[in-house]
Design an enzyme around this catalytic site. Structure first.
Site: not given
Length: 341
Positions: A207, A209, A264, A274
């Site tokens: 996607h 941002d 990304h 993570r």
């Protein structure tokens, strides 16, 4: 390394998580690194925004203890029993989410907490989160937000200086505005077992941002990947002491496509969890978004129609995660955008 105090079980009602083959770290595509104390920083930032839409910043001025403390508080929240975390959800869009990303069917190997970054526009779900967590959680969020916002302002003002945008705060004032529509997202990607044929689970699908700028920090677990100009995916080496800056869709429009909003994604690590924290710097809902006249004086040269942030946000909310959202706002929509990314 800080680890979660207990294993986390994500929502078992969703089992179909997308998978990808792992990609190597491509050393030919070195991630740009900008030292914010360097006299040449503004030139390096603009070059990185043009070539990658993404870069790492060091000497950023955010106190390491704030970064560590917020990470520890996030770990504490995500380590709570599922029933307690669910009290902060479902996200609307603020609050706690688990596997479901948005309202249109996207899923990932992730749980997250989305908080309103503007105290003037507090949401019921953000308030509910703060009621259910220790006071130090709220204090950690607020102190971290103060310093990370300063990083975003500094970067945008350096961009304005290098591009000759006047006044210097043209971009940063949209984030400084008391009605700025900005948010903070805390993500937890639990360690995931490797799938058949060495496939790995998608934590957060590809996607861009939608906002002006995103400022990301994570622990030292890998997983973040960006798409470069030739269409290949590059694994970003983690660095818990630095921040990574993403160009957002709104900044791509305001520079008339000179800067590219970077595509990304995050793949789940098979060994370690993570934790990431991202500040999304958005303008007020009423802010008009269009190519800046000082950069593109003639409207005939604009690649995008003018729209408000509210219009774009509404459109993005109705789309799938990986959709090319800017296509609806191009003056001459691309027939096949996939051939150009």
């Amino acid at each position: 390394m800080v680890v979660l105090p207990q294993p986390v079980t994500l929502d078992n009602h969703i089992s179909l998580i997308p998978t990808y083959k792992p990609v190597p770290v491509l050393t030919s595509h070195s991630i740009p690194v900008v030292n914010l104390a360097d006299p040449e920083a503004k030139t390096r930032i603009v070059k990185a925004c043009e070539e990658f839409g993404f870069f790492k910043v060091v000497n950023h001025g955010v106190r390491p203890e704030l970064m560590t403390r917020l990470e520890q508080e996030a770990i504490g929240f995500f380590g709570l029993p599922q029933s307690l975390k669910n009290r902060a959800g479902p996200p609307e869009p603020y609050g706690y989410g688990n596997k479901r990303i948005g309202p249109n069917g996207d899923v990932g190997w992730i749980e997250y907490l989305l908080l309103n970054a503007n105290p003037q526009l507090s949401s019921p779900k953000t308030s509910a989160v703060f009621r259910q967590t220790p006071q130090i959680f709220r204090e950690s969020v607020e102190e971290y937000m103060k310093e990370i916002k300063e990083v975003s302002y500094k970067v945008l003002e350096m961009v304005a200086e290098e591009l000759g945008i006047e006044p210097r705060d043209t971009l940063s004032k949209m984030l400084r505005d008391e009605k700025s529509d900005s948010c903070l997202r805390l993500n937890h990607y639990p360690a995931a077992e490797e799938e058949a044929e060495k496939m790995v689970k998608v934590g957060f699908g590809e996607h861009t941002d939608p906002q002006i700028i995103s400022v990301l920090r994570s622990n030292n677990t890998a997983g973040l990947q960006i798409c470069v100009k030739d269409g290949s995916w590059v694994a970003v080496p983690p660095d818990h002491s630095s921040f990574f800056i993403n160009v957002g869709d709104a900044l791509q429009v305001m520079t008339n496509g000179r800067f590219k909003s970077v595509k990304h994604r995050v793949l789940a690590d098979t060994r370690r969890s993570r934790i990431s924290m991202i500040y999304f710097g958005g303008p007020p809902l009423s802010q008009k978004i269009a190519p800046l006249p000082c950069l593109v004086p003639e409207q005939d040269d604009w690649l995008y129609k003018e729209f408000t942030w509210s219009q774009y946000k509404s459109s993005a909310y109705k789309s799938k995660l990986g959709d090319y959202r800017l296509g609806l706002f191009e003056k001459q929509p691309l027939l096949n955008h996939k051939t150009l990314v």
